[in-house]
Scaffold this motif. Structure first.
Motif: not given
Length: 378
Positions: A169-170, A191-193, A198-199, A223-224
């Motif tokens: 999610t991150r 695409s991820a969004k 969350q970027i 905290n990716a």
């Protein structure tokens, strides 16, 4: 018949023999095939792989002895090093046009493909590229074809995979500011969004960088759970090693330019089953034709195929088929046959849409086992 008449008859036979020989020679045509790619520098392995694909196809076609336009046709490869550099690429492209090539394969790099596409198209020479930036085929250039997946397909597929399969999610995104790296990263972000990711950070580097510690320190602070890298395998190998050094055990994802065994060699044991990347086309080892190509490639070049040698092999066969259908080596004549291609190759099924992108380009996602790309179960 006296001696003089006999001599005259032998001379006449000789003249006729020579005339026949010259007629046969005149019925053969040499068709120059251009290729531009990074044959030196950090991307040399992938450039040589592309060249090998075209070379293998040419050798097979020459052995068949095609007749096009009533003439036996011999293909000759003119492969030149663009070093992955746009300025060098323009010089190389002009050199190939001056050499009267009938098609240009490549470039591998989008940053080279974008500027030369206009030059090659204006010369009415077919360009068949594996470069993936979407803009290459969005200018309406009728002589420019893409014979592999685009960033839109590759990046969006990875965004979907990250959300649905990895369930992250991150994510942080790093790109090398090249046309390729930025293009595939932008498509991943989009695409991820859309998939709810969350970027948490967007960082930039170059395609010559070796030190990523400051970038990674910032990403670690955000905290990716994963990093998507838009760039090439030489930098991705160093990036992954430095992630491990900082105790960052999250995923590393990227585009097709990191998706080959060279990444495993450069990244060592840091390149593991938490590294993911996409390639256009089916898994070669899973089809009889793909396995045969791999065997033939190893026998000819004493190494394994990397990313797009099979696509370039198919591309050369596509062009030869179009020339046969048009009964001409003139790009202005065989281009129409290429547009209407419906061909099952080793690397996939080839049909083109209105932009001359592939209509059907299946994406296979790979992870790494013992440093070698291995297809995932999706």
């Amino acid at each position: 018949m006296n001696r003089r008449q006999t001599c005259m008859k032998l001379m006449a036979a000789g003249v006729l023999g020579l005339a026949s020989l010259y007629a046969v020679a005149g019925d053969e045509q040499v068709v120059r095939i251009g290729l531009t790619g990074p044959l030196t520098g950090s991307q040399a392995a992938i450039g040589k792989d592309d060249e090998n694909g075209v070379r293998l196809a040419i050798e097979r076609l020459n052995a068949r002895g095609l007749v096009i336009g009533g003439k036996k046709t011999h293909f000759e490869l003119d492969s030149q090093d663009d070093a992955g550099d746009p300025r060098t690429g323009m010089t190389v492209a002009q050199n190939l046009l001056d050499a009267n090539v009938k098609v240009i394969f490549g470039p591998f790099n989008s940053g080279v493909a974008i500027p030369i596409s206009n030059l090659v198209n204006n010369a009415s020479i077919v360009m068949a590229t594996v470069a993936s930036n979407p803009s290459i085929t969005q200018h309406g250039y009728p002589f420019v074809f893409r014979i592999s997946a685009s960033d839109t397909q590759l990046g969006s597929r990875m965004g979907d995979f990250a959300a649905r399969q990895l369930k992250v999610t991150r994510v942080a995104v790093v790109d090398d500011r090249t046309a390729y790296g930025q293009g595939v990263a932008d498509e991943f972000v989009r695409s991820a969004k859309a998939n709810g990711i969350q970027i948490v950070d967007r960082e930039y580097t170059t395609d010559k960088a070796t030190d990523f510690m400051s970038i990674l320190t910032r990403i670690k602070g955000a905290n990716a759970q994963a990093i998507f890298y838009g760039g090439y395998y030489a930098q991705a190998g160093a990036l992954r090693r430095q992630m491990k050094r900082l105790g960052m055990n999250g995923y590393l994802m990227g585009g097709d330019a990191i998706c080959n065994a060279e990444l495993g060699k450069l990244g060592g044991d840091a390149v593991d089953e938490r590294v993911y990347c996409p390639q256009g086309g089916p898994v070669l080892a899973q089809t009889p034709e793909g396995r045969q190509f791999m065997e033939d490639y190893r026998k000819r070049f004493a190494t394994d195929p990397l990313t797009y040698s099979a696509a370039l092999y198919d591309g050369m066969n596509l062009v030869a088929q179009a020339m046969e259908k048009a009964n001409s080596i003139d790009p202005e004549k065989y281009r129409a046959a290429l547009v209407d291609t419906n061909f099952q190759g080793i690397s996939g099924h080839y049909q083109f849409d209105g932009n001359r992108d592939l209509l059907h380009s299946p994406i296979t996602i790979y992870t790494y086992r013992e440093g070698v790309p291995s297809p995932t179960k999706q």
